[in-house]
Design an enzyme around this catalytic site. Sequence first.
Site, mmCIF file in Angstrom:
data_model
loop_
_atom_site.group_PDB
_atom_site.id
_atom_site.type_symbol
_atom_site.label_atom_id
_atom_site.label_comp_id
_atom_site.label_asym_id
_atom_site.label_seq_id
_atom_site.Cartn_x
_atom_site.Cartn_y
_atom_site.Cartn_z
ATOM 1 N NE ARG A 64 -3.510 1.769 3.016
ATOM 2 C CZ ARG A 64 -3.210 2.388 4.136
ATOM 3 N NH1 ARG A 64 -2.298 1.905 4.957
ATOM 4 N NH2 ARG A 64 -3.837 3.492 4.476
ATOM 5 C CE LYS A 129 1.465 -5.172 6.385
ATOM 6 N NZ LYS A 129 1.056 -3.940 5.747
ATOM 7 N NE ARG A 262 -2.432 8.534 23.514
ATOM 8 C CZ ARG A 262 -2.849 9.386 24.410
ATOM 9 N NH1 ARG A 262 -2.915 10.649 24.124
ATOM 10 N NH2 ARG A 262 -3.242 8.976 25.591
#
Length: 268
Positions: A64, A129, A262
């Site tokens: 991407r 990932k 976060r």
Amino acid sequence: MAIELLVAQTIVDLMSADTRRWLRELKVHDEIDSTNTHLMRRSSSETIDGVVCFAESQTAGRGRRGRTWLTPRGQSIAVSFGKNLAIPVSEIGPLSLVVGVGVARALDSLGIAGVGLKWPNDILLEGAKAGGVLIELAGIAQPLVVVIGIGLNVGGGNEVRERLGIPVADLSDKVAHLSRNTLAAAVLEHVHAAIVEFEQMGFAPLRERWEGLHAHQHRRVVLSSANETIEGIARGVSMTGELILETAAGISRFSGGEVSLRADQRVC
Ligand code: BTN
């Protein structure tokens, strides 16, 4: 351990009769530039619905946002297929989320636990990932034609980790003796079924599934794009596939950017 190479006939034999009816061609290339690029090229001169292209290695694999996608030989799943879609182009927004649900179902069917999805197109394994989805539009006249590309790390995770210097997950670390042919067939089967479900039922039922797998659901995240960085609590996805964030200014929807966690405390 010896690498199990992909064998086209083995993958076809493992697929259901329904998926086989849709299939027109399934090839395994030893090396190719990019399975997505290959099908996009072919789409300009022929019908690619039902054409499936696997590659043991890609010399110009694409991710991407113009990123390079590494495909260590025989140590990943790199597959693209062409699909005609019976929906208007205005409804294509959630397609990469639908494909993610299909991949998660495939991994679940093989007993792989700890799978999550990150908006818009990442397949995570225990937070890191393990794969991604790249969808390209090959034709906007009816029927809509898309090329759906899926990459998964299966044994080559260490090489990718070292070359990119980022944490990545590898499916073969989770399952002893994971058969790449079985995985390849399961991914095709479940992703194809999820897309047919999307065409017939719309996004609503799949949206619920996606949010159930969403690794950042109700967590504080940062969404970064070229021009801005926004903090908020991830509240799921809209019916058109946008990320919903609860920010200091209220609820907003976003169609692009890179999400990172976060802080990992859950917010109710
Ligand atoms: C991403 O996470 O950025 C998407 C990665 C998609 C990679 C796959 S591998 C098969 C297909 N061919 C490509 O060149 N890219 C996709």
